[in-house]
Write an enzyme that holds these catalytic residues in place. Sequence first.
Site, PDB file in Angstrom:
ATOM      1  N   HIS A 165     -11.459  -3.932 -10.890  1.00 27.03           N
ATOM      2  CA  HIS A 165     -11.591  -4.022 -12.357  1.00 27.03           C
ATOM      3  C   HIS A 165     -12.921  -4.119 -12.866  1.00 27.03           C
ATOM      4  O   HIS A 165     -13.033  -4.041 -14.080  1.00 27.03           O
ATOM      5  CB  HIS A 165     -10.668  -5.003 -12.866  1.00 27.03           C
ATOM      6  CG  HIS A 165      -9.131  -4.393 -12.847  1.00 27.03           C
ATOM      7  ND1 HIS A 165      -8.895  -3.260 -12.968  1.00 27.03           N
ATOM      8  CD2 HIS A 165      -7.894  -4.839 -11.927  1.00 27.03           C
ATOM      9  CE1 HIS A 165      -7.649  -2.822 -12.643  1.00 27.03           C
ATOM     10  NE2 HIS A 165      -7.342  -3.851 -11.736  1.00 27.03           N
ATOM     11  N   HIS A 170      -0.883  -9.174  -5.569  1.00 28.15           N
ATOM     12  CA  HIS A 170      -0.493  -8.525  -6.609  1.00 28.15           C
ATOM     13  C   HIS A 170       0.085  -9.609  -7.800  1.00 28.15           C
ATOM     14  O   HIS A 170       1.021 -10.130  -7.574  1.00 28.15           O
ATOM     15  CB  HIS A 170       0.498  -7.400  -6.435  1.00 28.15           C
ATOM     16  CG  HIS A 170       0.443  -6.271  -7.561  1.00 28.15           C
ATOM     17  ND1 HIS A 170       0.817  -6.393  -8.990  1.00 28.15           N
ATOM     18  CD2 HIS A 170      -0.374  -5.129  -7.438  1.00 28.15           C
ATOM     19  CE1 HIS A 170       0.347  -5.211  -9.658  1.00 28.15           C
ATOM     20  NE2 HIS A 170      -0.473  -4.490  -8.688  1.00 28.15           N
ATOM     21  N   GLU A 214       1.088  -6.537   3.873  1.00 24.76           N
ATOM     22  CA  GLU A 214       0.859  -7.382   2.619  1.00 24.76           C
ATOM     23  C   GLU A 214       2.118  -7.426   1.653  1.00 24.76           C
ATOM     24  O   GLU A 214       2.521  -6.281   1.330  1.00 24.76           O
ATOM     25  CB  GLU A 214      -0.366  -6.908   2.115  1.00 24.76           C
ATOM     26  CG  GLU A 214      -0.820  -7.650   0.653  1.00 24.76           C
ATOM     27  CD  GLU A 214      -1.931  -7.367   0.094  1.00 24.76           C
ATOM     28  OE1 GLU A 214      -2.894  -7.015   0.763  1.00 24.76           O
ATOM     29  OE2 GLU A 214      -2.150  -7.121  -1.059  1.00 24.76           O
ATOM     30  N   THR A 236      -0.444  -0.425  -9.054  1.00 25.26           N
ATOM     31  CA  THR A 236       0.570  -0.302  -7.858  1.00 25.26           C
ATOM     32  C   THR A 236       1.779  -1.113  -8.034  1.00 25.26           C
ATOM     33  O   THR A 236       1.980  -2.043  -8.036  1.00 25.26           O
ATOM     34  CB  THR A 236       0.034  -0.713  -6.290  1.00 25.26           C
ATOM     35  OG1 THR A 236      -1.481  -0.362  -6.489  1.00 25.26           O
ATOM     36  CG2 THR A 236       0.775  -0.068  -5.440  1.00 25.26           C
ATOM     37  N   HIS A 294      -9.673  -0.406  -3.989  1.00 34.84           N
ATOM     38  CA  HIS A 294      -8.698   0.673  -3.828  1.00 34.84           C
ATOM     39  C   HIS A 294      -9.224   2.078  -4.232  1.00 34.84           C
ATOM     40  O   HIS A 294      -9.908   1.875  -5.701  1.00 34.84           O
ATOM     41  CB  HIS A 294      -7.739   0.253  -4.661  1.00 34.84           C
ATOM     42  CG  HIS A 294      -6.280   1.281  -4.903  1.00 34.84           C
ATOM     43  ND1 HIS A 294      -5.158   1.016  -5.366  1.00 34.84           N
ATOM     44  CD2 HIS A 294      -6.263   2.237  -4.249  1.00 34.84           C
ATOM     45  CE1 HIS A 294      -4.614   1.972  -5.061  1.00 34.84           C
ATOM     46  NE2 HIS A 294      -4.914   2.744  -4.420  1.00 34.84           N
ATOM     47  N   ARG A 326     -10.198   6.464 -10.596  1.00 34.20           N
ATOM     48  CA  ARG A 326     -10.269   5.752 -12.171  1.00 34.20           C
ATOM     49  C   ARG A 326     -10.991   4.427 -12.200  1.00 34.20           C
ATOM     50  O   ARG A 326     -11.431   4.149 -13.196  1.00 34.20           O
ATOM     51  CB  ARG A 326      -8.829   5.649 -12.789  1.00 34.20           C
ATOM     52  CG  ARG A 326      -8.198   4.389 -11.874  1.00 34.20           C
ATOM     53  CD  ARG A 326      -7.020   3.913 -12.634  1.00 34.20           C
ATOM     54  NE  ARG A 326      -5.737   4.968 -12.447  1.00 34.20           N
ATOM     55  CZ  ARG A 326      -4.538   4.844 -12.297  1.00 34.20           C
ATOM     56  NH1 ARG A 326      -3.998   3.587 -12.664  1.00 34.20           N
ATOM     57  NH2 ARG A 326      -3.597   5.777 -12.260  1.00 34.20           N
ATOM     58  N   GLU A 344      -8.096  -0.240   0.306  1.00 37.36           N
ATOM     59  CA  GLU A 344      -6.799   0.101  -0.242  1.00 37.36           C
ATOM     60  C   GLU A 344      -6.703   1.529  -0.483  1.00 37.36           C
ATOM     61  O   GLU A 344      -7.617   2.168  -1.084  1.00 37.36           O
ATOM     62  CB  GLU A 344      -6.392  -0.797  -1.355  1.00 37.36           C
ATOM     63  CG  GLU A 344      -5.904  -2.242  -1.373  1.00 37.36           C
ATOM     64  CD  GLU A 344      -5.522  -2.772  -2.770  1.00 37.36           C
ATOM     65  OE1 GLU A 344      -5.314  -2.219  -3.656  1.00 37.36           O
ATOM     66  OE2 GLU A 344      -5.491  -3.961  -2.693  1.00 37.36           O
ATOM     67  N   ARG A 375      -8.580   5.166  -5.292  1.00 33.51           N
ATOM     68  CA  ARG A 375      -7.537   6.055  -5.784  1.00 33.51           C
ATOM     69  C   ARG A 375      -7.832   7.243  -5.691  1.00 33.51           C
ATOM     70  O   ARG A 375      -9.069   7.746  -5.980  1.00 33.51           O
ATOM     71  CB  ARG A 375      -6.971   5.538  -7.222  1.00 33.51           C
ATOM     72  CG  ARG A 375      -6.660   4.090  -7.389  1.00 33.51           C
ATOM     73  CD  ARG A 375      -6.046   3.780  -8.768  1.00 33.51           C
ATOM     74  NE  ARG A 375      -4.785   4.490  -8.966  1.00 33.51           N
ATOM     75  CZ  ARG A 375      -3.432   3.721  -8.807  1.00 33.51           C
ATOM     76  NH1 ARG A 375      -3.496   2.667  -8.496  1.00 33.51           N
ATOM     77  NH2 ARG A 375      -2.342   4.372  -8.981  1.00 33.51           N
ATOM     78  N   ASN A 386     -10.519  -8.510  -5.058  1.00 35.97           N
ATOM     79  CA  ASN A 386     -10.249  -7.078  -5.383  1.00 35.97           C
ATOM     80  C   ASN A 386     -11.094  -7.001  -6.527  1.00 35.97           C
ATOM     81  O   ASN A 386     -11.152  -7.633  -7.677  1.00 35.97           O
ATOM     82  CB  ASN A 386      -8.884  -6.906  -5.573  1.00 35.97           C
ATOM     83  CG  ASN A 386      -8.744  -5.304  -6.045  1.00 35.97           C
ATOM     84  OD1 ASN A 386      -9.430  -4.998  -6.853  1.00 35.97           O
ATOM     85  ND2 ASN A 386      -7.620  -4.915  -5.454  1.00 35.97           N
TER      86      ASN A 386
HETATM   87  N1  PXP Z   1      -2.921  -6.086  -3.214  1.00 28.96           N
HETATM   88  C1  PXP Z   1      -2.549  -4.717  -3.494  1.00 28.96           C
HETATM   89  C2  PXP Z   1      -2.128  -3.838  -2.214  1.00 28.96           C
HETATM   90  C3  PXP Z   1      -2.747  -3.955  -4.437  1.00 28.96           C
HETATM   91  O1  PXP Z   1      -2.723  -2.828  -4.601  1.00 28.96           O
HETATM   92  C4  PXP Z   1      -3.643  -4.837  -5.702  1.00 28.96           C
HETATM   93  C5  PXP Z   1      -3.960  -4.386  -6.925  1.00 28.96           C
HETATM   94  O2  PXP Z   1      -4.920  -3.373  -6.555  1.00 28.96           O
HETATM   95  C6  PXP Z   1      -3.753  -6.294  -5.387  1.00 28.96           C
HETATM   96  C7  PXP Z   1      -3.616  -6.696  -4.013  1.00 28.96           C
HETATM   97  C8  PXP Z   1      -4.390  -7.183  -6.341  1.00 28.96           C
HETATM   98  O3  PXP Z   1      -3.577  -7.272  -7.612  1.00 28.96           O
HETATM   99  P1  PXP Z   1      -4.243  -7.919  -8.790  1.00 28.96           P
HETATM  100  O4  PXP Z   1      -5.267  -7.062  -9.481  1.00 28.96           O
HETATM  101  O5  PXP Z   1      -3.044  -7.864  -9.722  1.00 28.96           O
HETATM  102  O6  PXP Z   1      -4.420  -9.291  -8.329  1.00 28.96           O
END
Ligand code: PXP
Length: 251
Positions: free
Chosen positions: A13, A197, A154, A104, A46, A52, A73, A48, A10
Site C-alpha cells: 500500500h 490478513h 499462511e 485477497t 504482492h 495495481r 505473494e 498482482r 507488506n
Molecule cells: N498475507 C497475504 C497472503 C495477503 O494476501 C495479504 C494482503 O496482501 C496480507 C497477508 C496482508 O494483509 P493486510 O494488508 O490486511 O495486513
Amino acid sequence: MAGQVRLGVNIDHVATVRNARGGAHPDPVRLARLAADAGADGITAHLREDRRHIRDADIERIRAEIDRPLNLEMAATAEMLAIALKVRPNAACLVPEKRQERTTEGGLDVVGQRAQLAPVVERLGGAGVRVSLFVEPDAAALDAAADLGAAIVELHTGSWCEALAAGDAGRAALEFDRLASGAARAAQLGLEVHAGHGLDYASAETIAGLAEIAELNIGHFLIGEALAVGLPETIRTMKAAIARGRRKAAA
Ligand code: PXP
C-alpha cells in the site's frame, strides 16, 4: 518457551499511494528499507496480475537493495511463475487472485485447484524457493497443502479480523478456534505456520500467542498507522521549509 514470531511487512500500500499520483513518491523500496532498519524480519509484496500496486521493477529493487528475506505473494499463473523463477524470492506465497476484488478475499482452493497448483509448487520448490500456500484454516485445505509438498501454510486471518472489527464476539471466538485448530493441524502435518490478513496491534498480539505461529505478514494496518504516527514530523519539517523560504526571500 515458544520461539520468536517473525514479522513480515507488506509494503503493497506504499505503492498504492505512489500509483495514485503516477510518480515515484512514496518509494516502496525506501519504506522497505525503513521497515528493515526498524526490525522487520522480512518484506512481503504482492505482484498482482494487474500491477495495481507493486510493479515488476519494485520486486527487482527489493531483491537487490534490501537485506531481508523477500516473500513474494503471487497467483499460480505461468507469468508469475516465470517472474518468481527469475527473481528467486526466499519464499513465494501462492494466493488466489480475482481482478475485481479489493484485496485477497479468501484462501486458495487447494483441493479444487490441485492440478494448477502442483506444477507451480514443484517448480518453485525445485528452484529453492520456499513455497507457502495462503489457505483458510480448514482441515481439507491443510491436508492438501501438505500433500502437495508446500513448506509453509499462511492461515487467512481475514474472517476473524472482520468479526473482531464488527464487534461480534461470538463469531470472533469461533473464527479464532478455527485458526487455533488449523495451526495445530498444520504443525502436526510438518508445515511451517504463518498467518495474515487484516491484523492490527490487538489481533497480532492475540494470534502471536498460538505456539505454532512462526510468522505474521501485516500490511494495510501498518502503512495506515504509519501515516498517523509520521504525519506530525512531516508537518513540522514542511513548516520549517516554508519558513526558510520566506526568510531567504526577505534577506
Ligand atoms: N498475507 C497475504 C497472503 C495477503 O494476501 C495479504 C494482503 O496482501 C496480507 C497477508 C496482508 O494483509 P493486510 O494488508 O490486511 O495486513
